[in-house]
Design a protein around this motif. Structure first.
Motif, PDB file in Angstrom:
ATOM      1  N   GLN A   1       0.838  -1.199   0.000  1.00  0.00           N
ATOM      2  CA  GLN A   1       0.000   0.000   0.000  1.00  0.00           C
ATOM      3  C   GLN A   1       0.876   1.254   0.000  1.00  0.00           C
ATOM      4  OE1 GLN A   1      -2.344  -1.026   3.497  1.00  0.00           O
ATOM      5  NE2 GLN A   1      -4.204  -0.927   2.239  1.00  0.00           N
ATOM      6  N   GLN A   2       1.884   1.279   0.836  1.00  0.00           N
ATOM      7  CA  GLN A   2       2.745   2.453   0.936  1.00  0.00           C
ATOM      8  C   GLN A   2       3.566   2.677  -0.337  1.00  0.00           C
ATOM      9  OE1 GLN A   2       4.768   2.816   4.882  1.00  0.00           O
ATOM     10  NE2 GLN A   2       3.536   0.994   5.333  1.00  0.00           N
TER      11      GLN A   2
ATOM     12  N   GLU B   1      -5.286   1.763  -0.923  1.00  0.00           N
ATOM     13  CA  GLU B   1      -5.376   2.171   0.484  1.00  0.00           C
ATOM     14  C   GLU B   1      -6.525   1.447   1.190  1.00  0.00           C
ATOM     15  OE1 GLU B   1      -3.409   4.128   2.411  1.00  0.00           O
ATOM     16  OE2 GLU B   1      -2.042   4.095   0.702  1.00  0.00           O
TER      17      GLU B   1
END
Length: 162
Positions: A136-137, A143
């Motif tokens: 996700q990052q 997200e």
């Protein structure tokens, strides 16, 4: 590590940070050969790894996040076992598991339990890592996890060659 016994709880509590300092701060993969017993086995998110496979995993992480820093806490010692929580922060500046560098900084956490032999060498490790959070990052996974987000994740992974 056979010359250095780990006879006190405090010495054993420092072992994970010592590993991080050697392997990720100094990029000293040879340290793994001293830190692990020759028959060490690792259980990482359901996958069993040998020493050689583990070194490959660490090499991949160092390549993708050469500035990775690990912090540990709390670390609990019980008999021959050391368990705890860690947080890794690093910037994705190199290829990592087939993903081209994004320049993004990530903060990933995990938990571990390692058993040591009488000479202070790791003989078995269980570890869980927030791999989805890392994706996700890095912008590969959405997200929020929805069916549409899953489809976008799969498309992103296919585009990246994974």
């Amino acid at each position: 590590m056979t010359a250095e016994r780990t006879d006190t709880i405090e010495e054993r509590r420092r072992l994970p940070q010592r590993w991080a300092d050697e392997v990720h701060e100094k990029h000293n993969l040879a340290f793994i050969d001293d830190y692990h017993a020759s028959d060490w086995v690792g259980h990482f998110d359901g996958t069993d790894l040998t020493n050689a496979e583990y070194k490959d995993m660490q090499r991949e992480l160092i390549n993708g996040f050469p500035d990775a820093e690990f912090t540990f806490g709390p670390v609990i010692v019980e008999g021959d076992a050391v368990a705890g929580h860690w947080v890794m922060t690093g910037t994705h500046t190199g290829e990592f598991v087939g993903l081209k560098p994004t320049g993004r900084t990530v903060r990933v956490s995990g938990t571990f339990l390692t058993r040591y032999d009488e000479d202070g060498r790791a003989v078995e490790t269980w570890e869980n890592i927030d791999q989805f959070g890392m994706l996700q990052q890095l912008g590969v996974a959405p997200e929020e996890f929805t069916l549409g987000g899953l489809a976008r994740t799969l498309v992103n992974l296919v585009k990246s060659g994974r």
